[in-house]
Scaffold this motif. Structure first.
Motif, PDB file in Angstrom:
ATOM      1  N   HIS A  10       0.824  -1.209   0.000  1.00  0.00           N
ATOM      2  CA  HIS A  10       0.000   0.000   0.000  1.00  0.00           C
ATOM      3  C   HIS A  10       0.859   1.261   0.000  1.00  0.00           C
ATOM      4  O   HIS A  10       0.619   2.180  -0.778  1.00  0.00           O
ATOM      5  CB  HIS A  10      -0.950   0.006   1.202  1.00  0.00           C
ATOM      6  CG  HIS A  10      -1.825   1.202   1.228  1.00  0.00           C
ATOM      7  ND1 HIS A  10      -1.527   2.315   1.965  1.00  0.00           N
ATOM      8  CD2 HIS A  10      -2.976   1.472   0.575  1.00  0.00           C
ATOM      9  CE1 HIS A  10      -2.460   3.224   1.778  1.00  0.00           C
ATOM     10  NE2 HIS A  10      -3.354   2.734   0.947  1.00  0.00           N
ATOM     11  N   GLU A  11       1.863   1.302   0.854  1.00  0.00           N
ATOM     12  CA  GLU A  11       2.722   2.487   0.964  1.00  0.00           C
ATOM     13  C   GLU A  11       3.523   2.742  -0.309  1.00  0.00           C
ATOM     14  O   GLU A  11       3.909   3.866  -0.588  1.00  0.00           O
ATOM     15  CB  GLU A  11       3.662   2.340   2.162  1.00  0.00           C
ATOM     16  CG  GLU A  11       2.941   2.431   3.491  1.00  0.00           C
ATOM     17  CD  GLU A  11       3.782   1.967   4.670  1.00  0.00           C
ATOM     18  OE1 GLU A  11       4.964   1.600   4.482  1.00  0.00           O
ATOM     19  OE2 GLU A  11       3.232   1.945   5.793  1.00  0.00           O
ATOM     20  N   GLN A  12       3.783   1.682  -1.067  1.00  0.00           N
ATOM     21  CA  GLN A  12       4.566   1.814  -2.301  1.00  0.00           C
ATOM     22  C   GLN A  12       3.660   1.848  -3.535  1.00  0.00           C
ATOM     23  O   GLN A  12       4.082   1.468  -4.623  1.00  0.00           O
ATOM     24  CB  GLN A  12       5.573   0.673  -2.396  1.00  0.00           C
ATOM     25  CG  GLN A  12       6.582   0.685  -1.266  1.00  0.00           C
ATOM     26  CD  GLN A  12       7.430  -0.574  -1.243  1.00  0.00           C
ATOM     27  OE1 GLN A  12       7.675  -1.211  -2.250  1.00  0.00           O
ATOM     28  NE2 GLN A  12       7.881  -0.930  -0.059  1.00  0.00           N
ATOM     29  N   SER A  13       2.424   2.285  -3.354  1.00  0.00           N
ATOM     30  CA  SER A  13       1.475   2.430  -4.467  1.00  0.00           C
ATOM     31  C   SER A  13       1.334   1.151  -5.283  1.00  0.00           C
ATOM     32  O   SER A  13       1.484   1.147  -6.506  1.00  0.00           O
ATOM     33  CB  SER A  13       1.875   3.604  -5.364  1.00  0.00           C
ATOM     34  OG  SER A  13       1.918   4.793  -4.619  1.00  0.00           O
ATOM     35  N   ALA A  14       1.028   0.067  -4.600  1.00  0.00           N
ATOM     36  CA  ALA A  14       0.733  -1.236  -5.217  1.00  0.00           C
ATOM     37  C   ALA A  14       1.933  -1.864  -5.916  1.00  0.00           C
ATOM     38  O   ALA A  14       1.795  -2.560  -6.916  1.00  0.00           O
ATOM     39  CB  ALA A  14      -0.457  -1.151  -6.154  1.00  0.00           C
ATOM     40  N   THR A  15       3.119  -1.639  -5.361  1.00  0.00           N
ATOM     41  CA  THR A  15       4.309  -2.322  -5.868  1.00  0.00           C
ATOM     42  C   THR A  15       4.962  -3.058  -4.700  1.00  0.00           C
ATOM     43  O   THR A  15       4.727  -2.750  -3.531  1.00  0.00           O
ATOM     44  CB  THR A  15       5.339  -1.349  -6.479  1.00  0.00           C
ATOM     45  OG1 THR A  15       5.869  -0.505  -5.450  1.00  0.00           O
ATOM     46  CG2 THR A  15       4.708  -0.496  -7.560  1.00  0.00           C
ATOM     47  N   LYS A  54       5.744  -4.418 -10.149  1.00  0.00           N
ATOM     48  CA  LYS A  54       5.240  -3.049 -10.274  1.00  0.00           C
ATOM     49  C   LYS A  54       3.727  -2.955 -10.209  1.00  0.00           C
ATOM     50  O   LYS A  54       3.177  -1.871 -10.168  1.00  0.00           O
ATOM     51  CB  LYS A  54       5.748  -2.411 -11.579  1.00  0.00           C
ATOM     52  CG  LYS A  54       7.264  -2.388 -11.676  1.00  0.00           C
ATOM     53  CD  LYS A  54       7.889  -1.729 -10.463  1.00  0.00           C
ATOM     54  CE  LYS A  54       9.395  -1.788 -10.506  1.00  0.00           C
ATOM     55  NZ  LYS A  54      10.002  -1.789  -9.209  1.00  0.00           N
ATOM     56  N   HIS A  55       3.061  -4.084 -10.232  1.00  0.00           N
ATOM     57  CA  HIS A  55       1.597  -4.092 -10.142  1.00  0.00           C
ATOM     58  C   HIS A  55       1.168  -5.240  -9.234  1.00  0.00           C
ATOM     59  O   HIS A  55       1.143  -6.387  -9.654  1.00  0.00           O
ATOM     60  CB  HIS A  55       0.957  -4.254 -11.525  1.00  0.00           C
ATOM     61  CG  HIS A  55       1.348  -3.184 -12.478  1.00  0.00           C
ATOM     62  ND1 HIS A  55       0.829  -1.912 -12.408  1.00  0.00           N
ATOM     63  CD2 HIS A  55       2.224  -3.175 -13.499  1.00  0.00           C
ATOM     64  CE1 HIS A  55       1.373  -1.170 -13.358  1.00  0.00           C
ATOM     65  NE2 HIS A  55       2.221  -1.913 -14.032  1.00  0.00           N
ATOM     66  N   GLN A  68      -5.663  -3.200  -5.711  1.00  0.00           N
ATOM     67  CA  GLN A  68      -5.024  -1.937  -5.356  1.00  0.00           C
ATOM     68  C   GLN A  68      -5.942  -1.113  -4.456  1.00  0.00           C
ATOM     69  O   GLN A  68      -6.881  -1.625  -3.888  1.00  0.00           O
ATOM     70  CB  GLN A  68      -4.618  -1.210  -6.632  1.00  0.00           C
ATOM     71  CG  GLN A  68      -3.606  -2.024  -7.420  1.00  0.00           C
ATOM     72  CD  GLN A  68      -3.163  -1.382  -8.715  1.00  0.00           C
ATOM     73  OE1 GLN A  68      -3.718  -0.393  -9.162  1.00  0.00           O
ATOM     74  NE2 GLN A  68      -2.150  -1.954  -9.327  1.00  0.00           N
ATOM     75  N   THR A 115      -7.317   0.556  -1.223  1.00  0.00           N
ATOM     76  CA  THR A 115      -7.215   0.200   0.201  1.00  0.00           C
ATOM     77  C   THR A 115      -7.214  -1.309   0.424  1.00  0.00           C
ATOM     78  O   THR A 115      -7.113  -1.761   1.573  1.00  0.00           O
ATOM     79  CB  THR A 115      -8.368   0.807   1.020  1.00  0.00           C
ATOM     80  OG1 THR A 115      -9.610   0.248   0.570  1.00  0.00           O
ATOM     81  CG2 THR A 115      -8.385   2.322   0.942  1.00  0.00           C
ATOM     82  N   GLU A 142      -9.276   6.308   4.195  1.00  0.00           N
ATOM     83  CA  GLU A 142      -8.902   6.436   2.781  1.00  0.00           C
ATOM     84  C   GLU A 142      -9.965   6.007   1.784  1.00  0.00           C
ATOM     85  O   GLU A 142     -10.018   6.532   0.676  1.00  0.00           O
ATOM     86  CB  GLU A 142      -7.638   5.620   2.492  1.00  0.00           C
ATOM     87  CG  GLU A 142      -6.397   6.207   3.079  1.00  0.00           C
ATOM     88  CD  GLU A 142      -5.164   5.441   2.641  1.00  0.00           C
ATOM     89  OE1 GLU A 142      -5.114   4.937   1.507  1.00  0.00           O
ATOM     90  OE2 GLU A 142      -4.228   5.348   3.456  1.00  0.00           O
TER      91      GLU A 142
END
Length: 148
Positions: free
Chosen positions: A82-87, A92-93, A97, A99, A128
């Protein structure tokens, strides 16, 4: 000719049956993008799998699947995602994604019996998440496992 695609899924076990259509209790990703592929080449049935596939499964694939050794490890991994924007790591994905990783973290913390961590994760989801259906479903699912 079709190729080989590998899905890596880390799911929380021990939850009761879901009460909503989409309970967020897993993290998953595709292995192929680690090499920039859309798929691994599929060999003739008599040939061995491609070396790249074996290397990727044995390396980053196993790292993803085995990173969380227990429920609290899963909480930490989900928070990282979560903190790494779904990575996560070379992936990378990571899905789902939004919450969803925090929701999964709350379920894992609840099952681990860590009330404070469960409440922290639940509060983050509620702060969020904008989709009322997601919030409703999350609350219903969490009520089944929340430490008392």
């Amino acid at each position: 000719m079709k190729g080989i695609q590998v899905f890596l899924i880390v799911r929380i076990v021990g939850l009761p049956d879901p009460v909503s259509e989409f309970r967020r209790d897993a993290l998953w990703t595709h292995l192929e993008p680690v090499r920039g592929l859309s798929e691994y080449p599929r060999p003739v049935a008599t040939d061995p799998p491609p070396a790249e596939l074996i290397e990727d499964v044995a390396g980053p694939g196993v790292d993803f699947l085995c990173h969380a050794a227990d429920l609290l490890g899963f909480v930490a991994m989900a928070r990282e995602v979560h903190e790494q924007s779904a990575t996560w790591g070379p992936f990378k994905h990571v899905y789902p994604q939004g919450t969803a990783p925090l929701q999964a973290a709350a379920f894992a913390a609840a099952l681990a019996g860590d009330s404070a961590l469960c409440e922290q994760m639940a509060a983050a989801v509620l702060a969020e998440e904008q989709d009322r259906r997601e919030v409703r479903d999350f609350k219903a699912e969490l009520a089944q496992v929340r430490p008392g």
